[in-house]
Design a protein around this motif. Structure first.
Motif, PDB file in Angstrom:
ATOM      1  N   VAL A  56       0.857  -1.185   0.000  1.00 51.54           N
ATOM      2  CA  VAL A  56       0.000   0.000   0.000  1.00 51.54           C
ATOM      3  C   VAL A  56       0.890   1.230   0.000  1.00 51.54           C
ATOM      4  O   VAL A  56       1.832   1.334   0.799  1.00 51.54           O
ATOM      5  N   PHE A  57       0.578   2.171  -0.901  1.00 52.42           N
ATOM      6  CA  PHE A  57       1.332   3.418  -1.017  1.00 52.42           C
ATOM      7  C   PHE A  57       0.417   4.608  -0.756  1.00 52.42           C
ATOM      8  O   PHE A  57      -0.781   4.564  -1.044  1.00 52.42           O
ATOM      9  N   LYS A  58       1.033   5.664  -0.256  1.00 51.13           N
ATOM     10  CA  LYS A  58       0.313   6.913  -0.054  1.00 51.13           C
ATOM     11  C   LYS A  58       1.199   8.045  -0.548  1.00 51.13           C
ATOM     12  O   LYS A  58       2.424   8.014  -0.362  1.00 51.13           O
ATOM     13  N   TYR A  59       0.578   9.045  -1.178  1.00 46.38           N
ATOM     14  CA  TYR A  59       1.349  10.183  -1.651  1.00 46.38           C
ATOM     15  C   TYR A  59       2.013  10.872  -0.469  1.00 46.38           C
ATOM     16  O   TYR A  59       1.389  11.110   0.565  1.00 46.38           O
ATOM     17  N   ASN A  60       3.294  11.151  -0.635  1.00 47.04           N
ATOM     18  CA  ASN A  60       4.057  11.816   0.416  1.00 47.04           C
ATOM     19  C   ASN A  60       3.496  13.202   0.665  1.00 47.04           C
ATOM     20  O   ASN A  60       2.974  13.857  -0.238  1.00 47.04           O
TER      21      ASN A  60
END
Length: 647
Positions: free
Chosen positions: A630-634
């Protein structure tokens, strides 16, 4: 003969409501109530038995002598028998001895409205009132936020008799559970607990789904105050409590509701509508107003008296269809020639309207296994009015998919993608419930293919996919640490497994998934709306990879998710994105602490202006074997922020 003093809790208005099926707090009137009449302390009794010729209360205060304390029938044709008995009091044990007008049949029944029952195998009712001092005011004031449809719903389903037992295999008490269960659920970050039926029931193998004491917490674990303590402690620790509720059927036990006054009183008189052949139980007569009042009052009772945060209604499909589990000739169509049970539909709508009118800060959840439409839609739109519905199709398709060897999964991509074609037709909760780990189905872990490492990786991937799929979540006890064996209601869970790294890893994964779910608005704010989900690519069957976006109200909360359903790692996997920026990995099911390999961590990723997946930007990521990332915008990225305010 001892004197029964005429006395009544009923007004004419109460009687009119009762007859009309609109009295929703009958527990304040029926049953046994400690009171004082003309300065004399005693107990007021009231029971509904319209086909009775005589009703007497027998108990330990009159040596169980029939006719010693005869109740008086009301003059208003309500069928209510009542009276005040001096000398009875809290703790008195009793039943109703009923002589019927039908051939003088005699029945001896427990009180349908009793607040406490004897411990099985004994079956009498106990006069009981408590003055419990609740300490959950903080929760009760703010629980609308916790129980809202745009709030996290991660539910731990529990069978109190088998979650954990003492060394001698005896039950933990409600007081024990108020310490041990509450601490465990809080540590695991679940938002709610769902209890399999805690209303009094006579037969342990029924797991509580064959009720005889609808208004009494089971005496197996303590008295009603003790159960209130458990609820109170959950609330004090910001954990909601849902109760399984069974208005679909009841057992034929001699002391129960069946053939109560020598007639079909609570059950439908027609066996085609009143008898459930699979469960050998009786079906409520939903068209009888007094029965509707009984059931709706019972739903309200647990929300009112025990501060429950919701009811999970069992076996709704069996209520909705006249031909449920019946062959041709074993059922009759409704007045329009259809198979729908119109009376049951009307009852469910009325029940939900009554519940939400009195308690707008709770939820009702339907266990409904068919494609019956609009179960969780408002009654004003023609729906049944439930807050949520179990997503049984997702459960079936997902378990079937994960049970296949990964080499074959590319041929079954649609098993997982199909749920998104109907995911937003209802407010769905994704269940991996007790029904999926019994009767030879094996445990959830036991269904996973491959060697030990792959089996646990598959299980972690299943749970990770579940927690990032739209909807609420429900996980049955033991699943959170990879219980190896099927559930056995007679024994404790296999807690000793937590000494082994694979099981400990699954437990840590669930703990972190719950934390992720609660902390990331994209996973819950729009969990019941198509606006909260977007496929990136569901066509990569050759690699058995699924990629999608979960969306919150603000774009900055969006999550990018990738699942690899094979044991082959996918390195430098190209992913198309609509926005440019930097993406940080915030979850990886392959971490070493979960018993994963730990070899496929993603550093901070920066998008490139390289179109892919019909999007203007892309990144390359590593997806671990049988894993999800899972990725999230920095935060340094500058997304377009929605003008909508978060509730």
């Amino acid at each position: 003969m001892a004197e029964v003093i005429p006395h009544s809790f009923f007004t004419d208005f109460d009687i009119n409501l009762f007859k009309a099926g609109k009295h929703y707090r009958l527990y304040e009137k029926f049953g046994s109530h400690i009171t004082t009449v003309d300065g004399i302390e005693g107990v007021y009794f009231a029971v509904w038995a319209p086909s009775a010729k005589m009703v007497s209360v027998v108990g330990d205060f009159n040596y169980w002598v029939e006719g010693e304390h005869k109740l008086n029938v009301r003059w208003d044709s309500s069928g209510i028998w009542e009276g005040f008995i001096p000398g009875a009091g809290k703790g008195s044990i009793y039943k109703y001895k009923i002589q019927s007008n039908h051939n003088d049949i005699k029945t001896e029944k427990a009180d349908p409205y009793a607040r406490r029952s004897e411990h099985n195998p004994k079956t009498a009712s106990i006069v009981w009132e408590d003055d419990y001092n609740w300490k959950d005011s903080k929760w009760m004031k703010k629980r609308k936020k916790h129980n809202a449809l745009d709030a996290p719903f991660s539910v731990y389903e529990v069978h109190l008799g088998s979650w954990k037992r003492k060394k001698d295999n005896s039950f933990l008490s409600y007081e024990d559970l108020a310490d041990e269960l509450v601490a465990y659920v809080k540590d695991m970050n679940f938002t709610h607990v769902e209890l399999m039926p805690i209303m009094e029931f006579p037969y342990d193998p029924s797991w509580g789904y064959q009720l005889t004491g609808y208004f009494a917490p089971t005496s197996r674990f303590g008295d009603p105050e003790d159960f209130k303590l458990l609820v109170d402690k959950l609330h004090q620790n910001d954990i909601g409590i849902l109760l399984d509720w069974v208005p679909s059927h009841f057992p034929e036990d001699a002391h129960g509701l069946g053939f109560f006054d020598g007639s079909a009183l609570y059950e439908h008189p027609d066996p085609k509508k009143g008898y459930h052949q699979d469960w050998k139980s009786l079906i409520f007569n939903y068209g009888r107003n007094e029965v509707k009042s009984f059931l709706i009052s019972n739903a309200i009772f647990w929300l009112d008296q025990f501060h429950a945060d919701g009811l999970r209604v069992d076996a709704v499909a069996s209520m909705l269809f006249l031909d449920y589990s019946r062959e041709d000739g074993e059922w009759e169509p409704n007045m329009f020639g259809g198979r729908e049970n119109l009376e049951a539909m009307s009852f469910l709508r009325e029940m939900n309207e009554a519940v939400y009118s009195a308690f707008p800060d709770v939820q009702t959840i339907a266990e409904e296994s068919t494609a019956f439409p609009m179960v969780s839609r408002p009654t004003s739109l023609g729906g049944l009015g439930f807050g949520m519905k179990w997503m049984m199709g997702w459960m079936h398709d997902t378990l079937q998919y994960f049970g296949k060897e990964p080499v074959y999964r590319k041929h079954h991509q649609n098993d997982l993608t199909f749920s998104m074609t109907y995911a937003f037709t209802e407010n769905f909760m994704l269940p991996l419930s007790h029904d999926e780990v019994v009767y030879g189905k094996r445990s959830i872990l036991g269904r996973m293919p491959g060697d030990e490492w792959q089996r646990f990786a598959n299980l972690r991937l299943l749970y990770s996919y579940m927690f990032t799929h739209p909807g609420g979540n429900l996980l049955f006890q033991g699943g959170e640490f990879g219980q190896s064996e099927e559930w056995n209601f007679e024994n404790s869970l296999d807690w000793h497994l937590l000494q082994y790294e694979p099981h400990k890893g699954v437990k840590e994964l669930i703990k972190d998934l719950n934390a992720l779910y609660k902390s990331e608005p994209a996973l819950y704010e729009k969990q019941f709306s198509s606006e909260g989900f977007e496929w990136i690519d569901y066509n990569d069957a050759e690699n058995s990879v699924f990629t999608y976006v979960r969306k919150g109200i603000d774009d900055k909360d969006n999550l990018v998710i990738a699942c690899n359903m094979t044991p082959m790692p996918r390195e430098n996997y190209k992913l198309g994105l609509s926005r440019k920026g930097k993406l940080k990995e915030i979850f990886n099911s392959d971490f070493k602490k979960y018993f994963g390999s730990g070899n496929y961590k993603n550093s901070l990723k920066t998008t490139k202006s390289d179109p892919w997946h019909f999007r203007d930007h892309s990144i390359e990521i590593d997806i671990p074997p049988l894993g999800m990332v899972v990725f999230k915008y920095n935060a340094q990225s500058k997304p377009k922020t929605s003008t909508k305010k978060r509730k």
